[in-house]
Design an enzyme around this catalytic site. Structure first.
Site, PDB file in Angstrom:
ATOM      1  N   GLU A  85       0.839  -1.198   0.072  1.00  0.00           N
ATOM      2  CA  GLU A  85       0.069  -0.072   0.085  1.00  0.00           C
ATOM      3  C   GLU A  85       0.940   1.306   0.020  1.00  0.00           C
ATOM      4  O   GLU A  85       1.627   1.460   0.814  1.00  0.00           O
ATOM      5  CB  GLU A  85      -0.836   0.038   1.256  1.00  0.00           C
ATOM      6  CG  GLU A  85      -1.868   1.182   1.362  1.00  0.00           C
ATOM      7  CD  GLU A  85      -3.071   1.073   2.472  1.00  0.00           C
ATOM      8  OE1 GLU A  85      -3.407  -0.191   2.716  1.00  0.00           O
ATOM      9  OE2 GLU A  85      -3.340   1.964   3.068  1.00  0.00           O
ATOM     10  N   LYS A 269      -7.125  -0.985  11.839  1.00  0.00           N
ATOM     11  CA  LYS A 269      -6.309  -1.597  10.406  1.00  0.00           C
ATOM     12  C   LYS A 269      -5.299  -0.714  10.201  1.00  0.00           C
ATOM     13  O   LYS A 269      -4.016  -1.051   9.530  1.00  0.00           O
ATOM     14  CB  LYS A 269      -7.535  -1.333   9.322  1.00  0.00           C
ATOM     15  CG  LYS A 269      -7.138  -2.003   8.125  1.00  0.00           C
ATOM     16  CD  LYS A 269      -6.421  -1.146   7.302  1.00  0.00           C
ATOM     17  CE  LYS A 269      -6.177  -1.713   6.056  1.00  0.00           C
ATOM     18  NZ  LYS A 269      -5.334  -0.945   4.855  1.00  0.00           N
ATOM     19  N   ASP A 285       4.491 -14.597  11.495  1.00  0.00           N
ATOM     20  CA  ASP A 285       3.047 -15.041  11.117  1.00  0.00           C
ATOM     21  C   ASP A 285       1.996 -14.041  11.476  1.00  0.00           C
ATOM     22  O   ASP A 285       1.590 -13.678  12.707  1.00  0.00           O
ATOM     23  CB  ASP A 285       2.724 -16.341  12.184  1.00  0.00           C
ATOM     24  CG  ASP A 285       1.405 -16.468  11.829  1.00  0.00           C
ATOM     25  OD1 ASP A 285       0.320 -16.129  11.175  1.00  0.00           O
ATOM     26  OD2 ASP A 285       1.013 -17.871  12.476  1.00  0.00           O
ATOM     27  N   HIS A 383      -2.170  10.045  -0.497  1.00  0.00           N
ATOM     28  CA  HIS A 383      -2.303   8.858  -1.137  1.00  0.00           C
ATOM     29  C   HIS A 383      -2.271   9.002  -2.782  1.00  0.00           C
ATOM     30  O   HIS A 383      -1.787   8.307  -3.342  1.00  0.00           O
ATOM     31  CB  HIS A 383      -3.614   8.355  -0.995  1.00  0.00           C
ATOM     32  CG  HIS A 383      -3.679   7.293   0.211  1.00  0.00           C
ATOM     33  ND1 HIS A 383      -4.481   6.362   0.495  1.00  0.00           N
ATOM     34  CD2 HIS A 383      -3.038   7.173   1.245  1.00  0.00           C
ATOM     35  CE1 HIS A 383      -4.486   5.720   1.496  1.00  0.00           C
ATOM     36  NE2 HIS A 383      -3.314   6.392   2.119  1.00  0.00           N
TER      37      HIS A 383
HETATM   38  C1  MEV Z   1      -5.747   2.741   5.514  1.00  0.00           C
HETATM   39  O1  MEV Z   1      -5.143   1.745   4.906  1.00  0.00           O
HETATM   40  C2  MEV Z   1      -5.763   2.972   6.741  1.00  0.00           C
HETATM   41  C3  MEV Z   1      -6.631   4.261   7.211  1.00  0.00           C
HETATM   42  O2  MEV Z   1      -8.177   3.943   6.855  1.00  0.00           O
HETATM   43  C4  MEV Z   1      -6.670   4.053   8.887  1.00  0.00           C
HETATM   44  C5  MEV Z   1      -7.587   5.134   9.721  1.00  0.00           C
HETATM   45  O3  MEV Z   1      -8.666   5.388   9.069  1.00  0.00           O
HETATM   46  O4  MEV Z   1      -7.220   5.399  10.545  1.00  0.00           O
HETATM   47  C6  MEV Z   1      -6.501   5.555   6.718  1.00  0.00           C
END
Ligand code: MEV
Length: 430
Positions: A85, A269, A285, A383
């Protein structure tokens, strides 16, 4: 801190890949084999891969970037990160830079204790079974201590045996044993599973029941890693945003994740973007670490944020992250995979706890990168640049055309493959 190991590298991102390898003096930090493994000249070969999993027909590559600016417990660390990513490596590096003036990341970890579970069924009196097991606890622990002589020599082995009754399961009541096992520098799955399998017949003999499952728990809540950092208020202002706006915006964004599972899943995430990248780079892992993270996030019965953000008495931004970190530096892919070995060497990792402390620091930095962007200009701006390059390449651009096309897509705020193809066609005619 020698220049060789310094993780502070201004302008690094502008260099070519070969220049970056030279500038880091990777050849000075690593052996020829390790250098080749980490620079993808010779990573995992097919033969090694064929010994790792079944039905191997090939290899699958991912980019390996270096997380810069990291200081963990006063030590400069060059952090290898494997991730597909865009913005992950850049985001973590930038936040690590913001953390540097206040000393970087302070990290700690608990002893590397994993939990092995045994599910004991078919006991007519669960409480009597619990009593019978506890009466022989010392004997069971002593037996478990002899199972892995290597671990024993290194100071690892059983630490406790806990027993409880689960009374409201779909199949009625049964007994669960937890064998707490110090696995030292291993991830520990093999050691713990072996120990549980070996103890099972003894437990059956003591209770007259049947031990069904014998397996480690990925909710490794006795093997925690914690990182903290302070971002001085002065470091936070940028563009049209004041330092206070950025700081308070980050705290407000964190509060959303603390209170709402829908937001917490995305927030966590973002943490795992950084965590997994290092877990993957070191051959660990990542599914185990993922499972542990999310189960830990729900440990109080409601899924919530793994991190916390607040302001300190001087108005600086303070962050912390605590999560299970079942990673090892011996055994499995960490030993077999040449790139994983080189990654550990590059970070000068001496123990599994060292590694856990670096990983949790990267997770905290990654979380801050996402919150800072979300709380200010939004995530898409950062991004877009890299995403546009990927779209340009996917549309067929090569060489210098990649940057030209990517810039045009960003300028037009239309980062889409159809527009990229259209522009390529147009430019090829002129
Ligand atoms: C994207 O890979 C991760 C985010 O969505 C994390 C977040 O929203 O805190 C940008």
């Amino acid at each position: 801190m020698t220049e060789k190991s310094s993780s502070r590298r201004p302008g690094f991102y502008k260099l070519s890949i070969t220049e970056r390898q030279k500038q880091l003096d990777l050849e000075g930090l690593l052996s020829v084999e390790e250098f080749n493994a980490i620079t993808a000249q010779a990573g995992l070969d097919l033969d090694q891969a064929g010994h790792m999993i079944e039905n191997v027909v090939g290899l699958h590559s991912l980019p390996l970037g270096i997380g810069l600016n990291f200081v963990v417990n006063g030590r400069d660390v060059l952090v290898p990160m494997v991730v597909e990513e865009p913005s992950v490596v850049a985001g973590a590096s930038f936040m690590a830079k913001l953390a540097r003036p206040a000393g970087g990341f302070r990290a700690e970890s608990t002893p590397p204790e994993m939990i092995g579970q045994m599910q004991l069924l078919e006991v007519s009196d669960p409480q009597a079974a619990v009593n019978a097991i506890l009466a022989e606890k010392d004997k069971l622990m002593a037996e478990a201590g002899e199972i892995d002589p290597v671990l024993k020599k290194l100071g690892g082995g059983p630490r406790d045996l806990q027993v409880r009754i689960i009374s409201d399961s779909p199949i009625g009541a049964f007994v669960v044993l937890h064998l707490i096992y110090d696995v030292r520098d291993a991830m520990g799955a093999n050691a713990i599973n072996t120990a549980c399998e070996r103890l099972a017949p003894i437990v059956e003999g003591l209770t007259g029941g049947r031990v069904h499952l014998r397996i480690l728990s990925n909710l490794a809540d006795r093997r925690l890693a914690k990182a903290e950092c302070t971002i001085l208020l002065d470091e936070l202002a940028f563009g049209d945003f004041t330092a206070e706006q950025v700081r308070d915006g980050i705290i407000e964004a964190w509060a959303f994740a603390a209170a709402d599972p829908y937001r917490a899943a995305t927030h966590n995430k973002g943490i795992m973007n950084g965590v997994d990248a290092v877990v993957l780079a070191t051959g660990n892992d990542w599914r185990a670490v993922e499972a542990g993270a999310h189960a830990y996030a729900a440990r109080d019965g409601r899924y919530t944020s793994l991190s916390t953000w607040s302001k300190d008495a001087d108005g600086n931004l303070k962050g912390s992250l605590e999560m299970p970190m079942a990673v090892g530096i011996v055994g499995g892919a960490t030993k077999v995979h040449p790139t994983a070995r080189a990654a550990l060497k590059l970070m000068k990792i001496q123990s599994a706890s060292d590694l856990a402390e670096v990983i949790v620091s990267v997770g905290l930095a990654q979380n801050l990168a996402a919150l800072r962007a979300l709380a200010t200009e939004g995530i898409q701006r950062g991004h877009m640049g890299l995403h546009a390059r990927q779209v340009a390449i996917a549309a067929g651009a090569e060489g210098e055309m990649v940057d030209k096309l990517a810039k045009q897509l960003v300028d037009e705020k239309t980062v889409r493959i159809d527009r990229a193809e259209e522009l390529l066609k147009l430019w090829s005619r002129s």
